[in-house]
Design a protein around this motif. Sequence first.
Motif, PDB file in Angstrom:
ATOM      1  N   SER A  10      41.346  40.591  50.552  1.00  0.00           N
ATOM      2  CA  SER A  10      41.138  39.424  51.413  1.00  0.00           C
ATOM      3  C   SER A  10      40.457  38.310  50.631  1.00  0.00           C
ATOM      4  CB  SER A  10      40.290  39.797  52.630  1.00  0.00           C
ATOM      5  OG  SER A  10      38.943  39.992  52.263  1.00  0.00           O
ATOM      6  N   GLN A  11      40.826  37.081  50.963  1.00  0.00           N
ATOM      7  CA  GLN A  11      40.291  35.938  50.219  1.00  0.00           C
ATOM      8  C   GLN A  11      38.784  35.832  50.356  1.00  0.00           C
ATOM      9  OE1 GLN A  11      42.353  32.251  50.857  1.00  0.00           O
ATOM     10  NE2 GLN A  11      40.774  31.012  49.886  1.00  0.00           N
ATOM     11  N   ALA A  12      38.259  36.076  51.556  1.00  0.00           N
ATOM     12  CA  ALA A  12      36.813  35.940  51.774  1.00  0.00           C
ATOM     13  C   ALA A  12      36.027  36.889  50.867  1.00  0.00           C
ATOM     14  CB  ALA A  12      36.479  36.202  53.237  1.00  0.00           C
ATOM     15  N   VAL A  13      36.477  38.142  50.800  1.00  0.00           N
ATOM     16  CA  VAL A  13      35.774  39.127  49.961  1.00  0.00           C
ATOM     17  C   VAL A  13      35.933  38.775  48.486  1.00  0.00           C
ATOM     18  CG1 VAL A  13      35.730  41.552  49.243  1.00  0.00           C
ATOM     19  CG2 VAL A  13      35.927  40.962  51.670  1.00  0.00           C
ATOM     20  N   ARG A  14      37.110  38.352  48.086  1.00  0.00           N
ATOM     21  CA  ARG A  14      37.315  37.977  46.680  1.00  0.00           C
ATOM     22  C   ARG A  14      36.425  36.803  46.289  1.00  0.00           C
ATOM     23  NH1 ARG A  14      41.929  35.964  45.336  1.00  0.00           N
ATOM     24  NH2 ARG A  14      42.829  35.601  47.396  1.00  0.00           N
ATOM     25  N   GLU A  15      36.289  35.828  47.166  1.00  0.00           N
ATOM     26  CA  GLU A  15      35.442  34.678  46.858  1.00  0.00           C
ATOM     27  C   GLU A  15      33.967  35.056  46.808  1.00  0.00           C
ATOM     28  OE1 GLU A  15      36.412  31.563  49.587  1.00  0.00           O
ATOM     29  OE2 GLU A  15      38.245  31.001  48.496  1.00  0.00           O
ATOM     30  N   GLN A  16      33.556  36.003  47.664  1.00  0.00           N
ATOM     31  CA  GLN A  16      32.166  36.482  47.602  1.00  0.00           C
ATOM     32  C   GLN A  16      31.857  37.119  46.256  1.00  0.00           C
ATOM     33  OE1 GLN A  16      31.805  39.196  50.870  1.00  0.00           O
ATOM     34  NE2 GLN A  16      31.959  37.595  52.435  1.00  0.00           N
ATOM     35  N   HIS A  17      32.855  37.687  45.628  1.00  0.00           N
ATOM     36  CA  HIS A  17      32.647  38.362  44.351  1.00  0.00           C
ATOM     37  C   HIS A  17      32.809  37.433  43.161  1.00  0.00           C
ATOM     38  CE1 HIS A  17      32.840  41.866  46.948  1.00  0.00           C
ATOM     39  NE2 HIS A  17      32.314  42.558  45.957  1.00  0.00           N
TER      40      HIS A  17
END
Length: 474
Positions: free
Chosen positions: A35-42
């Motif tokens: 998911s984009q949200a999780v990838r951006e958090q990382h």
Amino acid sequence: MATTISGNVTRPDPQALKRAIDALAARFGNRLVTSQAVREQHAHTTTWLPTQPPDAVVMAQETADIQDVVRICAANRVPVIAFGTGTSLEGQVNAPAGGICIDLRDMNKVLEVHAEDLDCVIQPGVTRKALNEHLRDQGLFFPIDPGADASLGGMTSTRASGTNAVRYGTMRENVLALKVVRGDGEIITTGTRAKKSSAGYDLTHLFVGAEGTLGIISELTIRLRGIPDTIAAAACSFDTVRGACQATILAIQTGIPVARIELLNAAQVKACNSYSKLSLPETPLLLLEFHGSEVEVAEQSKNFRDIAAECGGGDFTWTTKPEDRTKLWQARHDAYWSVKALRPGDSIGVVATDVCVPISRLADCVTETEEDLQRLNLLSPIVGHVGDGNFHCSLLCDVNDKGEMARGEEFMHRLVERAQAMGGTCTGEHGIGQGKQKYLQAELGPEALDAMRALKQALDPQNIFNPGKIVPAA
């Protein structure tokens, strides 16, 4: 076909990336997240560097997970980026070529504690605070305190230090051995629990500070210390930064074993007073901590008070009450948030940067830095680990104001050049990451960079481990 983005960063072939993600999905199920949200958090950064998310995130739970991710990614020439808690400051967790992020936060077990030998074995996702909570009942603690509740694997990878370094050293002095997953998925063991060794190359310290570019740490053996009988915190204001630095130099020369000695310039004291509801004089300030027996701490405090008086120090106050000590040091650790509160607004960015110089040049470096800030009309309070010549600027700029951003870039460039001209370094503890690659050649010379590139090529011939970090392209 792989795509070269810049220099030593290559985007993997789309089909190879798909094969890798499909294989990881089969192996890890819902522990592979796209998911984009999780990838951006990382890929979160606290710099002005753009966020560059990975293509997927794997939640690792054991060493075998790391090994399998590396093997799958190596077979497809896909980048691998390790993630601890995401508190790094120079873009170390960014994924400029995409790839797979291995989140190590679930690898958070304390595996062994050897109280009699003052060491322990842990997984890389154990955080500093969690480890000290685990150790407290045994009368032990781990002293390295970078401020953030960072993971020990991440602290090792960035060679972190912080407020206690003047007495207890940095991660370099406190890591005994590592287990590291290398490029073919096999494990390197770099040392033992012995307090010293002359056996072969010092592989342990090759990986300490490597920022995940040579392999991924899966286990650490680290030194511990006994909790001191008495801990005292102290505060002393000075008319000038130079007076505070001179007191520090004299304290170290005369052998006072200060555990912490932190400089806050007048702007930072003002920010802390407002944010943490303190009433400190808004002049340069030293915050100190002394460890030892009750008699030792009292003697250390008295000796420093006498030195401070000779160097123009004002009222010297000290306390052994835990609640008073906690309030004082919490204000210091909240320095970033106190600075952020000075200029609220969605467009206001805070960039924390650091340099380190010989302590004899610290007063010169801080004074000239303050003059630069005034000349460029910029706001950047300063805090420093005075005992080892390391200080931090928290620069506030409106990211929508091109003129202010340009002045901010000029300031940070001049700050590094000034430190290097004084025999110092572009970073004392934040690391190189992406943000400070351009300063390495001036500091170490092209021959040293060639040696680093040779090490990278030898240990990571496919350039899959955190590509685009530390060593700039030739």
